[in-house]
Scaffold this motif. Structure first.
Motif, PDB file in Angstrom:
ATOM      1  N   UNK A 150      -2.731  -3.999   6.349  1.00 45.68           N
ATOM      2  CA  UNK A 150      -2.476  -5.426   6.135  1.00 45.68           C
ATOM      3  C   UNK A 150      -1.751  -6.068   7.312  1.00 45.68           C
ATOM      4  N   UNK A 151      -0.829  -5.312   7.908  1.00 49.84           N
ATOM      5  CA  UNK A 151       0.013  -5.860   8.984  1.00 49.84           C
ATOM      6  C   UNK A 151      -0.585  -5.646  10.365  1.00 49.84           C
ATOM      7  N   UNK A 152      -1.735  -5.032  10.437  1.00 53.28           N
ATOM      8  CA  UNK A 152      -2.310  -4.680  11.740  1.00 53.28           C
ATOM      9  C   UNK A 152      -2.569  -5.903  12.609  1.00 53.28           C
ATOM     10  N   UNK A 212       3.135  -2.544  11.798  1.00 50.03           N
ATOM     11  CA  UNK A 212       2.183  -1.648  11.124  1.00 50.03           C
ATOM     12  C   UNK A 212       2.395  -0.189  11.504  1.00 50.03           C
ATOM     13  N   UNK A 213       2.806   0.056  12.757  1.00 55.13           N
ATOM     14  CA  UNK A 213       3.041   1.424  13.198  1.00 55.13           C
ATOM     15  C   UNK A 213       4.139   2.111  12.407  1.00 55.13           C
ATOM     16  N   UNK A 214       5.143   1.357  11.967  1.00 56.44           N
ATOM     17  CA  UNK A 214       6.240   1.927  11.181  1.00 56.44           C
ATOM     18  C   UNK A 214       5.711   2.491   9.863  1.00 56.44           C
ATOM     19  N   UNK A 215       4.858   1.727   9.185  1.00 62.40           N
ATOM     20  CA  UNK A 215       4.349   2.159   7.893  1.00 62.40           C
ATOM     21  C   UNK A 215       3.355   3.324   8.045  1.00 62.40           C
ATOM     22  N   UNK A 258      -1.818   1.220   3.232  1.00 67.50           N
ATOM     23  CA  UNK A 258      -2.270  -0.125   2.887  1.00 67.50           C
ATOM     24  C   UNK A 258      -1.442  -1.176   3.622  1.00 67.50           C
ATOM     25  N   UNK A 259      -0.142  -1.007   3.672  1.00 68.78           N
ATOM     26  CA  UNK A 259       0.721  -1.943   4.394  1.00 68.78           C
ATOM     27  C   UNK A 259       0.391  -1.940   5.885  1.00 68.78           C
ATOM     28  N   UNK A 318       3.731   8.435  -1.502  1.00 67.69           N
ATOM     29  CA  UNK A 318       3.660   7.036  -1.078  1.00 67.69           C
ATOM     30  C   UNK A 318       2.696   6.820   0.078  1.00 67.69           C
ATOM     31  N   UNK A 319       1.966   7.822   0.439  1.00 67.63           N
ATOM     32  CA  UNK A 319       1.079   7.713   1.603  1.00 67.63           C
ATOM     33  C   UNK A 319       0.075   6.578   1.456  1.00 67.63           C
ATOM     34  N   UNK A 320      -0.458   6.420   0.255  1.00 69.80           N
ATOM     35  CA  UNK A 320      -1.475   5.372   0.063  1.00 69.80           C
ATOM     36  C   UNK A 320      -0.909   3.964   0.276  1.00 69.80           C
ATOM     37  N   UNK A 321       0.223   3.582  -0.362  1.00 68.99           N
ATOM     38  CA  UNK A 321       0.777   2.244  -0.086  1.00 68.99           C
ATOM     39  C   UNK A 321       1.251   2.083   1.358  1.00 68.99           C
ATOM     40  N   UNK A 322       1.767   3.164   1.978  1.00 69.08           N
ATOM     41  CA  UNK A 322       2.129   3.081   3.396  1.00 69.08           C
ATOM     42  C   UNK A 322       0.917   2.663   4.224  1.00 69.08           C
TER      43      UNK A 322
END
Length: 491
Positions: free
Chosen positions: A331-333, A306-309, A327-328, A321-325
């Protein structure tokens, strides 16, 4: 015999059969005892090298046991299936190495000393079944190699003494050899039981691959948990090998050797230099190591970080693309895959340090891959990871929708993050149909004066999200085929 228990107890089972008068009479009438050993399935239980050594131990013990049981005139037939660790041809070097790997000169000598006729059968499967016989020249060369190797199989009183086998230090220093085998087997068994290993196998499962054969990849039941999906005991050998190849590190061949040798590196290196048996299986390890990269496995793990996104959103360089970043990242947290795979990488790296040191000292073909081949394989992985990121970002731009038809946005994202794209695309098409043909329940006097197509479906969503996701996935799987070919896994 293919499971650890069967390989350990195999000789005892055969002893009990020989003590059975009816079986003994049947074997004499038939003139043959036939035994099948499975390198591929054994490899997913104890690792490829321990499986090879365990099968050899079983075969040698059987020769000694039958030699004391009055089995004159009874032939022993070994049918050896191949391991798919490097393609479907077992050993990656010459055809002679291939056959000496699955039925060793040491086994042949043992049967010759016991005066027991020995017959060897094996098979060419999958792509390996047609590549050596693609044309007349290749077929003739392959057949000549097979016949040349078969010439060294002892046959009754005419059995020839196999050169150098009697002096092979691997068979002379039995305490050291057995200790090495047990430690390597223990390492691999612990690895296959490791939850982090199973998470790595199950993070994408077989979703990066085209379907392999007609049989299901899982043996017992459908499972959705990444840990259970990656249980090697519940999957077949071919998918197990293929998944490791696609993740960039064939741990069931490479790992454990360094730990098994331990502080006896100098002794092991000396043994390898004076043992054709050790050199042959270390050639396999060295070849697999040249194709393997823990950095590649780490790169796939990064997809679940999650830290990568969040860092990409934070950097400000990709504002659109900040919003989908983000969101990912959310989700991955709580997703366990990144941490689990990285723990596995650290564990495997500890062992690889010792292996690298030994390979550097051995006079094997153990150097690094040629730069062009290494670059090609690295590029394949890099481009595929870029495609996977593209798919993730497309899915993260999916419009919100209320759960319907037992489908929710979270379910779709779960499928996407595991690369089950065909199912995700199917669900998205159901939720967002391209065209909707509405039939009115009542007739009206006035005709419509607007274009129904403009409000009848979601064509833009298909054009900009669903179709690109499906196309990217097909490109991704084509890259998987190219990766497989580097491991000689054809067909």
């Amino acid at each position: 015999f293919e499971t650890p228990s069967a390989l350990e107890k195999g000789v005892r089972i055969l002893e009990q059969l020989q003590d059975n008068d009816r079986y003994h009479a049947y074997a004499r009438l038939r003139g043959r005892i036939a035994i099948q050993t499975g390198f591929s399935d054994a490899g997913r239980f104890v690792g490829q090298i321990p499986a090879c050594l365990a099968i050899e131990r079983l075969q040698m013990k059987l020769a000694r046991m039958l030699g004391t049981r009055g089995t004159d005139g009874i032939e022993v037939l070994f049918f050896n299936t191949h391991g798919e660790s490097i393609g479907r041809g077992a050993h990656p070097e010459s055809m002679s190495d291939r056959f000496d790997y699955i039925l060793t000169p040491g086994v042949r000598r043992q049967f010759a000393r016991a005066g027991i006729p020995l017959k060897h059968e094996t098979s060419f499967q999958g792509g390996d079944g047609y590549l050596p016989f693609t044309n007349a020249v290749l077929a003739r060369a392959s057949l000549c190699c097979i016949l040349e190797n078969a010439r060294t199989i002892p046959a009754g009183d005419d059995a020839m003494v196999i050169e150098n086998v009697a002096d092979d230090q691997f068979y002379r220093h039995t305490d050291f050899s057995l200790d090495f085998f047990l430690h390597l087997k223990g390492y691999q068994e612990a690895l296959f039981e490791d939850e982090d290993y199973r998470v790595a196998l199950g993070c994408f499962g077989t979703n990066l691959l085209f379907k392999t054969g007609s049989r299901r990849s899982l043996r017992q039941h459908e499972i959705t948990n990444a840990v259970d999906r990656g249980n090697p005991r519940q999957m077949r050998a071919i998918p197990h090998n293929a998944i490791l190849q696609q993740l960039g590190f064939v741990a069931h061949v490479v790992s454990g050797v360094g730990s098994a040798v331990g502080d006896e590196q100098d002794r092991f290196i000396d043994l390898c230099q004076h043992s054709d048996r050790v050199k042959r299986f270390m050639d396999m390890v060295a070849y697999a190591k040249r194709l393997s990269s823990l950095n590649t496995l780490s790169a796939y793990a990064r997809l679940f970080d999650p830290g990568y996104w969040v860092a990409r959103a934070y950097s400000g360089g990709e504002d659109e693309r900040a919003s989908p970043f983000r969101k990912l990242g959310r989700l991955l947290n709580t997703d366990p895959r990144h941490e689990a795979i990285m723990r596995l990488v650290h564990h495997l790296r500890e062992d690889a340090i010792d292996l690298h040191g030994m390979l550097d000292q051995l006079s094997l073909k153990s150097g690094k891959m040629p730069d062009d081949s290494r670059l090609e394989l690295d590029l394949l992985h890099a481009i595929r990871i870029a495609l996977m990121e593209h798919i993730f970002l497309l899915a993260a731009q999916m419009p919100a929708f209320a759960p319907r038809h037992d489908i929710s946005p979270d379910q779709v994202m779960t499928l996407v993050l595991s690369m089950d794209i065909p199912e995700a695309v199917s669900l998205l098409k159901e939720v967002f149909p391209a065209d909707v043909v509405a039939s009115a329940s009542a007739s009206f006097d006035e005709d419509a004066d607007y274009m129904p197509g403009e409000t009848g479906g979601y064509p833009s969503l298909h054009q900009h999200l669903i179709e690109p996701m499906a196309e990217s996935y097909e490109a991704l799987r084509r890259i998987s085929v190219a990766v497989s070919h580097h491991f000689r896994a054809h067909g």
